[in-house]
Design a protein around this motif. Structure first.
Motif, PDB file in Angstrom:
ATOM      1  N   VAL A  77       4.695  12.714  -3.814  1.00  0.00           N
ATOM      2  CA  VAL A  77       3.968  12.821  -5.082  1.00  0.00           C
ATOM      3  C   VAL A  77       2.473  12.916  -4.819  1.00  0.00           C
ATOM      4  O   VAL A  77       1.759  13.707  -5.462  1.00  0.00           O
ATOM      5  N   SER A  78       1.993  12.136  -3.857  1.00  0.00           N
ATOM      6  CA  SER A  78       0.584  12.208  -3.478  1.00  0.00           C
ATOM      7  C   SER A  78       0.224  13.604  -2.998  1.00  0.00           C
ATOM      8  O   SER A  78      -0.813  14.163  -3.385  1.00  0.00           O
ATOM      9  N   CYS A 121      -0.100  15.918  -5.909  1.00  0.00           N
ATOM     10  CA  CYS A 121      -1.356  15.709  -6.638  1.00  0.00           C
ATOM     11  C   CYS A 121      -2.519  16.368  -5.907  1.00  0.00           C
ATOM     12  O   CYS A 121      -3.377  17.005  -6.529  1.00  0.00           O
ATOM     13  N   CYS A 170      -4.473   7.443  -5.112  1.00  0.00           N
ATOM     14  CA  CYS A 170      -3.762   6.260  -5.601  1.00  0.00           C
ATOM     15  C   CYS A 170      -2.304   6.265  -5.153  1.00  0.00           C
ATOM     16  O   CYS A 170      -1.779   5.235  -4.715  1.00  0.00           O
ATOM     17  N   PHE A 171      -1.653   7.412  -5.242  1.00  0.00           N
ATOM     18  CA  PHE A 171      -0.254   7.489  -4.811  1.00  0.00           C
ATOM     19  C   PHE A 171      -0.129   7.316  -3.302  1.00  0.00           C
ATOM     20  O   PHE A 171       0.857   6.740  -2.820  1.00  0.00           O
ATOM     21  N   LEU A 186      -0.369   3.602  -2.678  1.00  0.00           N
ATOM     22  CA  LEU A 186       0.888   2.959  -3.061  1.00  0.00           C
ATOM     23  C   LEU A 186       1.982   3.243  -2.039  1.00  0.00           C
ATOM     24  O   LEU A 186       2.780   2.362  -1.693  1.00  0.00           O
ATOM     25  N   SER A 187       2.025   4.475  -1.543  1.00  0.00           N
ATOM     26  CA  SER A 187       3.026   4.844  -0.539  1.00  0.00           C
ATOM     27  C   SER A 187       2.853   4.011   0.718  1.00  0.00           C
ATOM     28  O   SER A 187       3.838   3.481   1.268  1.00  0.00           O
ATOM     29  N   LEU A 235       6.808   8.532  -2.884  1.00  0.00           N
ATOM     30  CA  LEU A 235       5.437   8.366  -3.363  1.00  0.00           C
ATOM     31  C   LEU A 235       4.466   9.210  -2.550  1.00  0.00           C
ATOM     32  O   LEU A 235       3.505   9.769  -3.094  1.00  0.00           O
TER      33      LEU A 235
END
Length: 286
Positions: free
Chosen positions: A61-62, A65, A76-77, A80-81, A58
């Motif tokens: 992915v952040s 982004c 947001c990622f 979440l991470s 995650l």
């Protein structure tokens, strides 16, 4: 197999929280992380290491982004991470499945996430604006984070070395004489000490620190966690205009906090050096 698993309650999960934690974690992460940990513990067989790897994915992915200038998605990622990163520790403590390798994986995963997100944020903003300031910002965020996480274990090693040295010196120091409880001079000192306590009341810092302790919040305002939250969550959600001001302000506060911690460590070692010298002289004179 899942039917044979023990069923945990939310209170069980709450017991796994740290005694004192950063205010960002206590107020903005733990409420969600505890409920996710409850679902993971009762409904899945996910291991802490598996959750750590998922948290790292995650985080990557952040970073992607941020590199594509998708600031809100990146924020947001990243949240979440970090939240899943908190869940893995709770699961490890709840089920007693933590391992030394898991500690290493968690530590390294955190550093990779921060470095990659700092690089992604710098690249995305530089590609969009052409301003080298964002490249410097990304490098500064990564270096400051690495300094903090290299400095913390070294300070811990110094304190442990001092405590070990104290333990080695203790057998050399003769035990102090037990004072007579009815000694007039001792009674007068106790009376004055009690009198000094009564009229002055409680100081505001002590009362505030007790308030924070009741809510599991550390006394210092900013640590690495708040620094990450400011740079990778709050600033991107606010917009590109907030990246440099918030990163600069939070970085400066983190640096001041680290300098203060180093100063406290220096005072700690200095007091030990003076105490050790006095104990050695007393041993020689006895």
């Amino acid at each position: 197999m899942l039917g044979c698993m023990r069923t945990y309650s939310l209170d069980d999960v709450h017991e796994t929280r740290k005694r004192r934690d950063s205010w960002w974690t206590v107020y903005f992460v733990d409420p969600a992380a505890c409920r996710v940990a409850l679902a993971v513990a009762n409904r899945t067989s996910l291991t802490p290491n598996g959750l750590t790897v998922f948290s790292l994915v995650l985080g990557l992915v952040s970073a992607g982004c941020f590199a594509m200038n998708q600031l809100v998605a990146g924020a947001c990622f990243f949240y979440l991470s970090f939240m899943i990163d908190c869940v893995d520790g709770k699961i490890a403590r709840l089920k007693g499945t933590g391992t030394p390798f898991g500690l290493w994986l968690d530590y390294v995963g955190d550093r990779i996430r921060v470095v990659m997100c700092a690089g992604g944020l710098a690249y995305g903003q530089y590609a969009l604006t052409g301003e080298v300031t964002y490249v410097v910002l990304g490098a500064a965020v990564a270096v400051l984070d690495l300094f903090r996480y290299v400095n913390a274990p070294q300070m811990k090693r110094v304190r442990e070395a001092v405590r070990e040295e104290r333990q080695e010196l203790e057998p050399l120091v003769p035990a102090p004489l037990v004072p007579d409880p009815m000694d007039p001079e001792r009674l007068e000192r106790v009376r004055r000490s009690e009198a000094d306590r009564l009229p002055r009341g409680r100081s505001l810092p002590k009362r505030f620190n007790r308030f924070l302790a009741r809510h599991r919040v550390r006394s210092h305002l900013i640590s690495g966690i708040e620094f990450h939250a400011a740079v990778f969550v709050v600033a991107p959600l606010a917009g590109a205009w907030a990246l440099i001001p918030l990163a600069t302000a939070s970085g400066a506060m983190l640096l001041v906090n680290e300098i203060f911690l180093v100063y406290r460590m220096w005072r700690f070692t200095r007091r030990h050096r003076v105490a050790s010298s006095q104990e050695s002289r007393e041993h020689v004179l006895v």
